[in-house]
Every structure is written in C-alpha cells, then in structure tokens.
Design a protein around this motif. Sequence first.
Motif, PDB file in Angstrom:
ATOM      1  N   GLY A  99       6.936 -12.846  -2.999  1.00 41.84           N
ATOM      2  CA  GLY A  99       6.749 -11.489  -3.933  1.00 41.84           C
ATOM      3  C   GLY A  99       6.954 -10.278  -2.759  1.00 41.84           C
ATOM      4  O   GLY A  99       7.311  -8.770  -2.991  1.00 41.84           O
ATOM      5  N   GLN A 100       6.392 -10.535  -1.457  1.00 41.56           N
ATOM      6  CA  GLN A 100       5.957  -9.137  -0.984  1.00 41.56           C
ATOM      7  C   GLN A 100       6.875  -8.556  -0.372  1.00 41.56           C
ATOM      8  O   GLN A 100       7.192  -7.082  -0.120  1.00 41.56           O
ATOM      9  CB  GLN A 100       5.085  -9.825   0.562  1.00 41.56           C
ATOM     10  CG  GLN A 100       5.145  -9.218   2.211  1.00 41.56           C
ATOM     11  CD  GLN A 100       4.171  -7.710   0.783  1.00 41.56           C
ATOM     12  OE1 GLN A 100       2.676  -8.418   0.472  1.00 41.56           O
ATOM     13  NE2 GLN A 100       4.418  -6.416   1.796  1.00 41.56           N
ATOM     14  N   GLY A 101       8.811  -9.420  -0.183  1.00 38.59           N
ATOM     15  CA  GLY A 101       9.795  -8.884   0.203  1.00 38.59           C
ATOM     16  C   GLY A 101       9.849  -8.267  -0.806  1.00 38.59           C
ATOM     17  O   GLY A 101      10.971  -7.251  -0.426  1.00 38.59           O
ATOM     18  N   LEU A 102      10.042  -8.514  -2.212  1.00 41.97           N
ATOM     19  CA  LEU A 102      10.941  -7.885  -3.230  1.00 41.97           C
ATOM     20  C   LEU A 102       9.857  -6.413  -3.293  1.00 41.97           C
ATOM     21  O   LEU A 102      10.573  -5.595  -3.470  1.00 41.97           O
ATOM     22  CB  LEU A 102       9.815  -8.353  -4.127  1.00 41.97           C
ATOM     23  CG  LEU A 102      11.145  -8.917  -4.583  1.00 41.97           C
ATOM     24  CD1 LEU A 102      10.981 -10.946  -5.729  1.00 41.97           C
ATOM     25  CD2 LEU A 102      12.025  -9.116  -4.865  1.00 41.97           C
ATOM     26  N   LEU A 103       8.648  -6.051  -3.008  1.00 47.42           N
ATOM     27  CA  LEU A 103       7.709  -5.245  -3.206  1.00 47.42           C
ATOM     28  C   LEU A 103       7.723  -4.208  -2.462  1.00 47.42           C
ATOM     29  O   LEU A 103       7.854  -2.972  -2.376  1.00 47.42           O
ATOM     30  CB  LEU A 103       6.268  -5.401  -2.625  1.00 47.42           C
ATOM     31  CG  LEU A 103       5.081  -4.521  -3.230  1.00 47.42           C
ATOM     32  CD1 LEU A 103       5.145  -3.665  -5.027  1.00 47.42           C
ATOM     33  CD2 LEU A 103       3.512  -5.027  -3.517  1.00 47.42           C
ATOM     34  N   MET A 104       8.564  -4.619  -0.620  1.00 38.95           N
ATOM     35  CA  MET A 104       8.789  -3.826   0.041  1.00 38.95           C
ATOM     36  C   MET A 104      10.282  -3.951   0.400  1.00 38.95           C
ATOM     37  O   MET A 104      10.260  -1.861   0.594  1.00 38.95           O
ATOM     38  CB  MET A 104       8.929  -4.489   1.487  1.00 38.95           C
ATOM     39  CG  MET A 104       6.932  -4.766   2.551  1.00 38.95           C
ATOM     40  SD  MET A 104       6.292  -2.355   2.018  1.00 38.95           S
ATOM     41  CE  MET A 104       7.338  -2.536   3.457  1.00 38.95           C
ATOM     42  N   ALA A 105      11.283  -3.864  -0.467  1.00 41.72           N
ATOM     43  CA  ALA A 105      12.289  -3.342  -0.744  1.00 41.72           C
ATOM     44  C   ALA A 105      12.135  -2.139  -1.680  1.00 41.72           C
ATOM     45  O   ALA A 105      13.059  -1.106  -0.866  1.00 41.72           O
ATOM     46  CB  ALA A 105      13.312  -4.460  -1.237  1.00 41.72           C
ATOM     47  N   ARG A 106      11.806  -2.620  -2.950  1.00 47.85           N
ATOM     48  CA  ARG A 106      11.207  -1.193  -4.048  1.00 47.85           C
ATOM     49  C   ARG A 106      10.969  -0.459  -2.770  1.00 47.85           C
ATOM     50  O   ARG A 106      11.283   1.064  -2.998  1.00 47.85           O
ATOM     51  CB  ARG A 106      11.275  -2.254  -4.631  1.00 47.85           C
ATOM     52  CG  ARG A 106      11.208  -2.743  -5.512  1.00 47.85           C
ATOM     53  CD  ARG A 106      12.225  -2.741  -6.201  1.00 47.85           C
ATOM     54  NE  ARG A 106      12.898  -4.289  -6.683  1.00 47.85           N
ATOM     55  CZ  ARG A 106      12.884  -4.254  -7.708  1.00 47.85           C
ATOM     56  NH1 ARG A 106      12.120  -3.900  -9.002  1.00 47.85           N
ATOM     57  NH2 ARG A 106      13.150  -5.368  -8.424  1.00 47.85           N
ATOM     58  N   TYR A 107       9.990  -0.419  -2.296  1.00 49.66           N
ATOM     59  CA  TYR A 107       9.254   0.710  -1.294  1.00 49.66           C
ATOM     60  C   TYR A 107       9.670   1.338  -0.368  1.00 49.66           C
ATOM     61  O   TYR A 107      10.058   3.010  -0.402  1.00 49.66           O
ATOM     62  CB  TYR A 107       7.889   0.001  -0.983  1.00 49.66           C
ATOM     63  CG  TYR A 107       6.347   0.143  -1.507  1.00 49.66           C
ATOM     64  CD1 TYR A 107       6.052   1.502  -2.350  1.00 49.66           C
ATOM     65  CD2 TYR A 107       5.421  -0.419  -1.659  1.00 49.66           C
ATOM     66  CE1 TYR A 107       4.938   1.528  -3.442  1.00 49.66           C
ATOM     67  CE2 TYR A 107       4.790  -0.940  -2.156  1.00 49.66           C
ATOM     68  CZ  TYR A 107       4.246   0.335  -3.307  1.00 49.66           C
ATOM     69  OH  TYR A 107       2.782   0.240  -3.988  1.00 49.66           O
ATOM     70  N   THR A 108      10.737   0.480   0.372  1.00 45.97           N
ATOM     71  CA  THR A 108      11.725   1.155   1.457  1.00 45.97           C
ATOM     72  C   THR A 108      12.830   2.710   0.675  1.00 45.97           C
ATOM     73  O   THR A 108      12.423   3.543   0.828  1.00 45.97           O
ATOM     74  CB  THR A 108      12.671   0.162   2.379  1.00 45.97           C
ATOM     75  OG1 THR A 108      11.032  -0.946   2.518  1.00 45.97           O
ATOM     76  CG2 THR A 108      13.143   0.166   2.953  1.00 45.97           C
ATOM     77  N   SER A 109      13.122   1.356  -0.238  1.00 48.84           N
ATOM     78  CA  SER A 109      14.524   2.105  -1.056  1.00 48.84           C
ATOM     79  C   SER A 109      14.041   3.527  -2.104  1.00 48.84           C
ATOM     80  O   SER A 109      14.535   4.592  -1.389  1.00 48.84           O
ATOM     81  CB  SER A 109      14.953   1.933  -2.818  1.00 48.84           C
ATOM     82  OG  SER A 109      15.022   2.043  -3.428  1.00 48.84           O
ATOM     83  N   ALA A 110      12.247   3.935  -2.517  1.00 54.66           N
ATOM     84  CA  ALA A 110      11.709   4.814  -2.970  1.00 54.66           C
ATOM     85  C   ALA A 110      11.244   5.558  -2.082  1.00 54.66           C
ATOM     86  O   ALA A 110      11.680   6.680  -2.436  1.00 54.66           O
ATOM     87  CB  ALA A 110      10.746   3.936  -4.170  1.00 54.66           C
TER      88      ALA A 110
END
Length: 404
Positions: A99-110
């Motif tokens: 989940g950490q990678g998924l979460l950071m990918a969304r934050y990076t995009s946003a």
Amino acid sequence: MSEHIEFATPARRALTSRSGLARARRVVVKVGSSSLTSVAGGISDSALKSLADVLSARHAQGTEIILVSSGAISAGLAPLGLTKRPAQLSSQQAAASVGQGLLMARYTSAFSAHGVTVSQVLLTIEDLMRRTHHANAHRAMERLLNFGVLPIVNENDAVASHEIRFGDNDRLAALVAHLVKADALILLSDVDALYDGPPSEGARRIPEVTGPKDLADVRIGKVGKAGVGTGGMATKVEAATIAAESGIPALVTSTANAAAALAGEDVGTWFTTRGRRRSIRLLWLAHLARIQGTLVLDDGAARAVGDRHRSLLPAGITAVKGQFEPGDAVALADTAGRVIAHGLTNYGSDELPSMLGRSTRELSRELGRGYERAVVHVNDLVLLHPNEAPEAGRDAGTGPTLGA
C-alpha cells in the motif's frame, strides 16, 4: 533506547490562538486512514486530491508543510484480497509494503498537478530516539524543506514490530512536529472537533482545551466510521496533548475543514500550549514507552519524586510489580496506585525485591559499589504532571537523592 538526547531549540514565539495558523511558518498536518481510504474501495482519489489542493495552496503562500499520512496498510488490503485490517503483524507489514507505494504514487500525481515536489519519509521510533538517528532525521527533513519539498511521513509499517512502534500516526505526528520545530500541529480525521459527548446525542463542541481539567468529564470515541484506522479521537487527543505539553499548539478537526483550519478560522478543537519544550526522549518516556512494571513508593518517596523531583533510591520503594530488565521503562506509583512518573530503571525486577527499604550505603557495603546507583535517576525520569514540578534534570542534578 536509553541514550541521552539533547538538541538546542531556538527561541520562538508559540502561537497563542488558532487565528495564528494563518501566519504559521511551518505546520505539520496529519491525515488519518478514515479520510483517505476504506476497506472496500482502497484509496479515495477525490479525497486525496482535495487534501493535496488545500495543502498545495498553502505551500504556494510560503508555508512549509509536513504531511504525516496514514493509509498505507488500508491501501494494501484490496490488492492482497483482504476484506478487513488483519490482526497478524506480518500481514499488516505485507499490506503496508504493497500500500505504501500505491499511496505515494497517488500523492505524487496529486501534488505534481500544482508543481509541488513530494518526498517519502518512513520512520521508526528508533529514528527519533537514538541520538545519531534523530540527528540524521532532523537534517534530512530540514534539507527537504530547504529544497521546497513537501515531505510525506509515515511509520515504517513494513518493518516495525509491536515493540518498536509509535502505536498510531497521531503520536508520530506529535513527535515529528517536535523534530522539525513546527509552529503548530493539525490533526485531521472524519470528525470535525472534540465534543463533550456523542454528537448524535446533541453534544457540544469543545472549542479549546487549556489543560486536563477541560477533558475530565469528556467521553472520547475510539475508531472512525470508516473502520480502517487504529486510534480514533482518543489518540488524537493524546497526540494534541503531547504537542501542547512540549510547546506546540495543536488543532483537531476534520479533513473537510483543512482549508479553514490553515486559515485560522474557528473550527475544530484548539489545544493551547503549556509547559516548556521537552526533549523527544522525555516525550517518549511520558507517552509512548512500553511500561514493563511498576515501582510502588512510600509517601515520603512519592513527595520527593513528585514534588521535589529527586532520583529514586531503594529506601523509598515498598513493592515491585511486573517483570523487567535494567534499562526498561517502569511506572512510579504512590501507595494509592496513582502513577506519578515514568522512569528507566537501573535494576531488574529479579534483584530489586532484596534491595527495598535499604540505603545505598548499606547496599554498597554488602553488595559492592555498583549498588550506589539510584534505581531511577532524575535524568531518566519524567513526571506525568509537568506543570506541577520541574522537568527531568532541571535544577535537580546536584540536589540530594531520595533514600540516601
């Protein structure tokens, strides 16, 4: 975790009211799992984007923002085919790793949509407790902020064990606020404020907390309605108290109120500062240490420790409860059972019983000079009522010790 940690803290003027948030230079914002994810749907893109919009706008105004974000374990549940947060530690670690990678990918995009660069900072309790780790964490965070980066902090759930965990990201956020010398801490969840009872029963919002007396009759809930968090309002109140007791004001409110909170509007519950800044080591000992046992003090010892803040020697101890080793954290309680302090013991539970009620002079003659040590030295002791006596080590290092 018994290394002595002291870092000079430059003088600064604490915010005296929530309106001061509008001009805050550096703010730590913590967002809970319930505001970003659900067991059924994983990460909510709309919720995450809304938060990124608010924080990016404030970042563009020159405020340094550090985001402490939960949600890694929750984000990893669905990809692993799990229908609820697992109780097994290894399964939690696996979910966090995914989940950490998924979460950071969304934050990076946003955040990149606003031209904001983010970074990932994963911490364990040892990163803040050990001198070299603490110094490295402090330097890394300062350098990131100097580069204009918005750090996103989480506990390193993929490797943290039960013994070395913060327990909840609310507590982590309070220590991060101390680490970066933040002007304020904002704790966001799905509840807009602290209430004097269940809001569904007509309870009233508590706009400000100035001390423990304001919470004496308050019923505090535990887990948010999304069912993916670990603490709820109870840990937010504890984290806000940790921050306030170390000179950093805190605001507890909902994620929907994030923009209003940063603008200094009258939302949520404001925790005013009280007392001077403590070292992270003492904050850990007061609020986060794993207490392994209890030392029961006679009346004279309880007054000496609680009122005059002296070291604890064997003569003042009447009973030993629990099993612990030298260096473990223990509670110091009076004869009525009231815990007055936490401390790091120099002796194990196996050797203390034969020492009780005896002076260090007597023990030294019989057992050797090693037994001249205090059971709990004043520098390894923190009072749980910091406004009632000096903090550990202040004006106490050369005074007489209890039971000598």
